[in-house]
Design a protein around this motif. Structure first.
Motif, short mmCIF file in Angstrom:
data_model
loop_
_atom_site.label_atom_id
_atom_site.label_comp_id
_atom_site.label_asym_id
_atom_site.label_seq_id
_atom_site.Cartn_x
_atom_site.Cartn_y
_atom_site.Cartn_z
N ASN A 1 58.00 19.16 50.16
CA ASN A 1 58.06 20.55 50.63
C ASN A 1 58.98 21.44 49.81
N ARG A 2 59.44 20.98 48.65
CA ARG A 2 60.15 21.88 47.74
C ARG A 2 59.38 22.02 46.43
N TYR A 3 58.12 21.73 46.47
CA TYR A 3 57.29 21.80 45.28
C TYR A 3 56.22 22.87 45.43
N ALA A 4 56.16 23.77 44.47
CA ALA A 4 55.01 24.66 44.39
C ALA A 4 53.83 23.85 43.84
N VAL A 5 52.65 24.16 44.30
CA VAL A 5 51.46 23.40 43.91
C VAL A 5 50.38 24.35 43.41
N GLY A 6 49.72 23.94 42.37
CA GLY A 6 48.62 24.72 41.83
C GLY A 6 47.38 23.88 41.63
N TRP A 7 46.26 24.55 41.59
CA TRP A 7 44.99 23.93 41.20
C TRP A 7 44.54 24.55 39.89
N PHE A 8 44.12 23.70 38.98
CA PHE A 8 43.56 24.12 37.71
C PHE A 8 42.22 23.43 37.53
N ARG A 9 41.43 23.93 36.61
CA ARG A 9 40.15 23.29 36.34
C ARG A 9 39.85 23.35 34.86
N GLN A 10 39.04 22.41 34.44
CA GLN A 10 38.63 22.37 33.04
C GLN A 10 37.18 21.94 32.95
N ALA A 11 36.38 22.84 32.39
CA ALA A 11 34.97 22.55 32.16
C ALA A 11 34.82 21.99 30.75
N PRO A 12 33.70 21.29 30.49
CA PRO A 12 33.49 20.73 29.15
C PRO A 12 33.58 21.79 28.07
N GLU A 13 34.33 21.47 27.04
CA GLU A 13 34.49 22.33 25.87
C GLU A 13 35.16 23.67 26.19
N LYS A 14 35.85 23.72 27.32
CA LYS A 14 36.59 24.93 27.67
C LYS A 14 38.05 24.57 27.91
N GLU A 15 38.89 25.57 27.83
CA GLU A 15 40.31 25.34 28.07
C GLU A 15 40.57 25.22 29.58
N ARG A 16 41.65 24.54 29.89
CA ARG A 16 42.07 24.44 31.27
C ARG A 16 42.43 25.83 31.79
N GLU A 17 42.02 26.14 33.02
CA GLU A 17 42.30 27.46 33.55
C GLU A 17 42.87 27.36 34.96
N PHE A 18 43.68 28.32 35.27
CA PHE A 18 44.30 28.43 36.58
C PHE A 18 43.26 28.80 37.62
N VAL A 19 43.39 28.21 38.80
CA VAL A 19 42.49 28.52 39.91
C VAL A 19 43.26 29.16 41.06
N ALA A 20 44.28 28.45 41.55
CA ALA A 20 45.04 28.95 42.70
C ALA A 20 46.38 28.24 42.76
N ALA A 21 47.34 28.86 43.45
CA ALA A 21 48.65 28.25 43.62
C ALA A 21 49.22 28.66 44.97
N VAL A 22 50.13 27.81 45.45
CA VAL A 22 50.78 28.08 46.73
C VAL A 22 52.26 27.75 46.59
N SER A 23 53.10 28.60 47.17
CA SER A 23 54.53 28.35 47.15
C SER A 23 54.88 27.15 48.03
N TRP A 24 56.12 26.66 47.92
CA TRP A 24 56.48 25.46 48.66
C TRP A 24 56.38 25.67 50.17
N SER A 25 56.61 26.90 50.61
CA SER A 25 56.56 27.18 52.05
C SER A 25 55.15 27.45 52.55
N GLY A 26 54.25 27.74 51.60
CA GLY A 26 52.90 28.12 51.99
C GLY A 26 52.77 29.61 52.24
N GLY A 27 53.87 30.33 52.10
CA GLY A 27 53.84 31.74 52.43
C GLY A 27 53.31 32.64 51.34
N ASN A 28 53.31 32.17 50.11
CA ASN A 28 52.80 32.97 48.99
C ASN A 28 51.63 32.24 48.34
N LEU A 29 50.54 32.98 48.17
CA LEU A 29 49.32 32.43 47.63
C LEU A 29 48.90 33.23 46.40
N TYR A 30 48.33 32.54 45.44
CA TYR A 30 47.92 33.17 44.19
C TYR A 30 46.54 32.66 43.82
#
Length: 126
Positions: free
Chosen positions: A30-59
């Motif tokens: 519960n002190r870790y921010a977490v993000g989701w990323f994705r990578q399609a074939p032959e493409k660079e890894r890209e940001f999808v979404a992130a959440v703060s450790w509290s869950g109160g901030n979403l991106y």
């Protein structure tokens, strides 16, 4: 150390839904921010979404805003990514990642993240 394991990927038709899970073990999550990323074939890894450790901030990346929802349940050491109205362009390997923070935010930069899961494949058929 934090170990992350993704699950919930699979094959779905366009317009369908999937829910990905990111389960953490090791240190208290519960002190870790977490993000989701994705990578399609032959493409660079890209940001999808992130959440703060509290869950109160979403991106979200603009490409998924309004369709994907990130959330977390710290008591379960788990972060979720609900994906609705899936499109063929969402096809990729999805990774969750985490970094320790004393702040209240999250990050879209992959180099901020110290811990990564092995990824789960999401395939959207058109």
């Amino acid at each position: 150390q934090v170990q992350l394991v993704e699950s919930g990927g699979g094959l779905v038709q366009a317009g369908g839904s999937l829910r990905l899970s990111c389960a953490a073990s090791g240190r208290t999550f519960n002190r870790y921010a977490v993000g989701w990323f994705r990578q399609a074939p032959e493409k660079e890894r890209e940001f999808v979404a992130a959440v703060s450790w509290s869950g109160g901030n979403l991106y979200y990346a603009d490409s998924v805003k309004g369709r994907f929802t990130i959330s977390r349940a710290n008591a379960k050491n788990t972060v979720y990514l609900q994906m609705d109205s899936l499109k063929s362009e969402d096809t990729a390997v999805y990774y969750c990642a985490a970094y320790y923070t004393t702040g209240g935010g999250g990050s879209s930069r992959y180099d901020e993240y110290d811990y990564w899961g092995q990824g789960t494949q999401v395939t959207v058929s058109s």
